[in-house]
Design an enzyme around this catalytic site. Structure first.
Site: not given
Lengths: 139, 302
Positions: B51-52, B80, B101, B129
């Site tokens: 969703r986000t 890396k 995120r 959030h």
């Protein structure tokens, strides 16, 4: 007995718990100063038995806030004209930068090596600091 | 340049404006279809999200802009060993705004410290959030017509549930809200959130009994017990079914209760509840796109 000249102008950090002077020297970044700095270890003390002392000559603008976090029993005398002109009252600093490390394994400080470990004072009475990144408490 | 790392990075007044703008967009989305023409969103997702990520990307596309980025840390230079600080500096060369995120708490704050473009925290581990919170308050405001004087129940994983922490921090700024916190002891709300509630003079009660508390609630915010937040699987298996909402538990609930869930749902809300008009979690998912459109528009000063 070891003799260190008294200073005309500067700061004397006294009643440091014996053995802690070099730690304070490091946290205050005294190594970068170009003035005279005397570190006296294990001096005799009526109050503590043994104590450490740091004398900083010519400078009175050193940021000493960190001392309030490290040991509130430390006394700080400001010397001008060879006399003690003021005794600083130590308070808990609002922010601690690279003094303590965040122990939360989920905190970004555990992977991002270059960033400073910054804590802010969240409860003066309980002496609680929180990591600015993850808000984890550090007493 | 503004960043949104935690919900309070927008003042209450700005949050109200954001909700008002999102409501306008929701009513007439075509009016906003060219607002971000020529602008690029960097969508930096180091961990899975449906969703986000989709709502951020859909929001930017619906505003006429474009999206670049990655949907997993494995396919970026993070694999890396590139730092967040370096990644965000590079993203700033190619994009106008960024949604990030990352599983580590505080990662978005680090990104904002090194960024030349506005950073939106799209979830930093179990911490914050904010856009989910703005989604939640848009939904609550749309359904209840207010954000104050409510009894707000939160149930499930209150320890690691970042959506819960952000929502409590925000709703506790609105007058007269009380909180009922239903969770197993192992997943109870962290002390720092309780400290915030006490500091703001908010009433709250912790309970292990969802069924006993549900009758008092105006809002019930359900959350998933997330496997990825546990250090060992045994604890997860033991706790995951602790608090399941079904029609039997809803019998004692108010007729105008609003049931929210940030989704994804596993089994904490029985599918039979979906048909109940009190279930608003899919409407809530839709609100997420519109609130992100409003936020992107605001942070780009458009």
């Amino acid at each position: 007995m070891l003799s260190i000249d008294s200073i005309e102008k500067g700061v004397v950090i006294d009643h440091i718990k014996a053995g802690k002077a070099m730690q304070i020297y490091s946290y205050l970044n005294l190594d970068v100063l170009d003035c005279s700095v005397a570190v006296i270890k294990n001096a005799k003390s009526a109050k503590l038995g043994k104590k450490d002392i740091i004398k900083i000559e010519d400078r009175i603008d050193v940021d000493l806030n960190i001392l309030g976090y490290m040991d509130p029993n430390i006394t700080v005398n400001v010397i001008e004209g060879g006399m003690i002109t003021s005794k600083l009252k130590l308070t808990l600093p609002d922010r601690l930068v690279n003094v303590i490390k965040c122990k939360n394994p989920r905190c970004v400080t555990s992977i991002e090596q270059e960033i400073a470990h910054v804590f802010k004072l969240s409860d003066k009475q309980q002496k609680v600091y929180r990591c600015v990144y993850c808000e984890q408490e550090q007493k | 340049m503004r960043h949104v790392i935690e919900p309070t990075d927008l003042t209450l007044e700005e949050q109200s404006e954001l909700i008002a703008e999102a409501s306008l967009i929701m009513r007439n989305p075509s009016r906003y279809a060219e607002v971000c023409r020529g602008k690029i969103l960097a969508s930096l997702f180091y961990e899975p999200s449906t969703r986000t990520r989709l709502s951020f990307e859909s929001a930017m596309i619906s505003l006429g802009g474009s999206v670049i980025g990655f949907a997993s840390g494995d396919v970026s230079s993070a694999a890396k060993g590139e730092s967040i600080a370096d990644t965000i500096r590079v993203a700033g060369c190619y994009a106008d705004i960024c949604a990030i995120r990352h599983p580590k708490e505080g990662s978005a704050l680090v990104a904002s410290q090194f960024s030349t473009i506005p950073v939106i925290n799209a979830g930093d581990g179990g911490h914050e959030h904010p856009t989910q919170t703005y989604t939640d308050i848009l939904t609550i405001n749309a359904v209840k017509g207010r954000l104050e004087n409510m009894t707000v129940g939160l149930c499930g994983d209150l320890k690691f549930g970042r959506t819960v922490h952000s929502l409590i921090k925000t709703l506790s700024l609105h007058p007269g809200n009380k909180f009922l916190l239903a969770s197993p002891e192992e997943l109870a709300i962290p002390d720092y959130i309780k400290w915030i509630l006490r500091d703001r003079g908010c009433e709250f009660e912790e309970t292990r009994d969802l069924e006993g508390a549900i009758g008092k609630m105006d809002i019930l915010y359900m959350t998933r017990v997330q496997k990825e937040r546990f250090f060992n699987e045994e604890d997860y298996v033991r706790l995951k079914d602790s608090y399941i909402l079904d029609m039997a538990k809803l019998e004692g609930a108010k007729p105008d209760l609003a049931i929210l869930h940030p989704l994804p749902r596993v089994n904490e809300i029985s599918v039979e509840v979906d048909k109940d008009p009190r279930a608003v979690y899919f409407y809530q998912a839709m609100c997420g796109k519109f609130v992100r459109m409003a936020l992107i528009k605001k942070l780009l000063d458009l």
